[in-house]
Design an enzyme around this catalytic site. Structure first.
Site, PDB file in Angstrom:
ATOM      1  N   CYS A   1     -26.377  -2.912  -6.702  1.00 21.29           N
ATOM      2  CA  CYS A   1     -27.672  -3.135  -6.052  1.00 21.29           C
ATOM      3  C   CYS A   1     -27.466  -3.586  -4.612  1.00 21.29           C
ATOM      4  CB  CYS A   1     -28.473  -4.165  -6.847  1.00 21.29           C
ATOM      5  SG  CYS A   1     -30.203  -4.248  -6.363  1.00 21.29           S
TER       6      CYS A   1
ATOM      7  N   ARG B   1       0.825  -1.194   0.000  1.00 23.95           N
ATOM      8  CA  ARG B   1       0.000   0.000   0.000  1.00 23.95           C
ATOM      9  C   ARG B   1       0.877   1.270   0.000  1.00 23.95           C
ATOM     10  NH1 ARG B   1      -4.897   0.046   2.802  1.00 23.95           N
ATOM     11  NH2 ARG B   1      -4.085  -1.734   3.976  1.00 23.95           N
TER      12      ARG B   1
ATOM     13  N   ARG C   1     -13.160  -1.668  -0.605  1.00 20.26           N
ATOM     14  CA  ARG C   1     -12.697  -1.364   0.746  1.00 20.26           C
ATOM     15  C   ARG C   1     -13.733  -0.649   1.621  1.00 20.26           C
ATOM     16  NH1 ARG C   1      -9.038   1.807   1.718  1.00 20.26           N
ATOM     17  NH2 ARG C   1      -8.127   0.758   3.520  1.00 20.26           N
TER      18      ARG C   1
END
Length: 435
Positions: free
Chosen positions: A362, A294, A331
């Protein structure tokens, strides 16, 4: 004009600029949703880690944790920067091979490595396997014997340290699916199975306590726990490690609530602790390995969306819907992750309204950002969400049969498509007819 606390600028047209290119023009050229990476920022992040070790004259290996974002182009940038590479599956290893990544600089992780994955690693002469459980030791030994090869191995241990992060990305505590427990003697049992093996070249310990961590104290505590075990093993078995892998997990800025420290002092503090512990134990300084993922890719990525419908519920909430959501950024739904964003085509406008950014899946939980201050919003505006370079494309999915977005790299004012946008034919390519 510089975007507040984000490393991007606004050009004369009032548009967000990424890597010297107008983001609105990128949205028009490639469509949305669109992942955009500033390659120079990726390089800068790599160099921040590598150069810190060089300046300290410390033997080290910096491996990019490719689970954060793996593609052929990304791994080619890692190769250019002299990085090592962590992979956790056949797919990630295959991608590395397709990228021409040096196999001796690849490390294989994973809590449930298959025979096929271990075999693939051995056949391609990768640099190291990080062993995670007892069955794996047996599999590695048996396969290495069959191939009449030796291979470097680290042992992943859980030191019993709980990091200050979301429970789903906490990995160093005792109740973890990863690694050998230091507290209950499992790690010692694993050590004894490997230190004198003729095929397994046992190099040292690996520890990863979690992700998105801002303080060094938990890393220091974990290091202390490792050296407590090493002290005992030195006394009982005369064991001294060649390598100490302290994992990754260095936090980045997603919102103003996050306060990461720069990478250099982070690494310096870890190195000083290892040096102190090694001197106390009277052993040579082990080579230090780390695994940022990250921290390399996260803040270099921006996701561009086109704004569609808007729904105002007086006194409650103003919903702004975009053409993506949990299919390209899982996330927020998975970790309750928070993000900041601007209107890329109105980046210098004054904000005037608090809105919530909804995805188009949805699911009521498909919300990218719950509270965001934006200027007056119109249909077809371009929303730019910051710090999406890690675990966006990696976790992208086909829920509601959405096609995965394209990925574009920008550097020195030039843009290049590095992952093409999926078509609906791609989405259905494995479906078989029942008629």
């Amino acid at each position: 004009m510089i975007i507040d606390n984000h490393p991007f600028t606004v050009n004369k047209q009032g548009h967000l600029e990424i890597g010297g290119i107008d983001s609105v023009s990128l949205a028009k050229k490639y469509g949305t949703p669109l992942y955009v990476y500033d390659v120079q920022m990726i390089r800068n992040n790599c160099r921040a880690f590598v150069n810190t070790f060089k300046k300290m004259d410390i033997p080290a290996k910096v491996a990019y944790a490719s689970k954060a974002f793996s593609s052929i182009a990304m791994l080619q940038v890692m190769k250019q920067e002299g990085m090592y590479l962590d992979v956790v599956s056949e797919g990630e290893l295959y991608t590395a091979l397709q990228a021409g990544f040096p196999t001796e600089k690849i490390h294989l992780h994973g809590n449930n490595k298959s025979i096929a994955e271990i075999r693939m690693a051995i056949e391609n002469n990768i640099g190291c396997i990080v062993v995670d459980n007892f069955q794996e030791i047996q599999h590695i030994r048996s396969l290495l014997k069959d191939y009449n090869k030796q291979m470097d191995v680290l042992m992943r241990v859980t030191p019993g340290v709980e990091s200050k992060t979301h429970q789903y990305i906490m990995t160093g505590h005792e109740d973890s699916k990863f690694g050998f427990n230091l507290q209950n003697g499992q790690a010692e049992d694993a050590l004894l199975k490997m230190i004198d093996d003729p095929y397994i070249c046992f190099q040292g310990l690996h520890c990863h306590i979690g992700s998105q961590i801002f303080e060094t104290d938990r890393f220091i505590l974990a290091t202390n726990m490792l050296f407590q075990a090493l002290k005992m093993w030195k006394q009982q078995y005369n064991y001294v490690p060649n390598v100490l892998n302290l994992g990754g997990g260095y936090g980045i800025r997603y919102t103003k609530e996050d306060a990461p420290i720069s990478y250099a002092p982070f690494i310096e503090e870890l190195v000083y602790e290892v040096q102190k512990q090694a001197e106390t134990l009277a052993i040579p300084m082990p080579e230090i390995w780390i695994e940022p993922g990250r921290a390399i890719a996260g803040n270099a990525g921006v996701t561009l969306y086109t704004i569609g419908s808007m729904k105002e519920i007086p006194g409650i909430r103003n919903y702004i819907a975009v053409d993506g959501g949990m299919t390209d950024n899982l996330r927020p739904s998975l970790y309750q992750a928070k993000y900041e964003a601007v209107l890329a085509n109105k980046a210098d406008w004054l904000v005037e309204k608090n809105v919530s950014i909804a995805g188009k899946c949805c699911e009521s939980g498909d919300m990218l950002i719950w509270d965001l201050l934006l200027p007056a919003v119109s249909q077809n505006d371009i929303l730019a969400v910051f710090s999406t370079g890690a675990y966006g494309y990696s976790m992208a999915n086909h829920y509601n049969r959405f096609a995965k977005p394209a990925v574009v790299f920008v550097e020195n004012g030039k843009d290049k498509l590095v992952v093409r946008r999926e078509t609906y034919k791609d989405v259905t390519r494995h479906d078989l007819s029942f008629e």
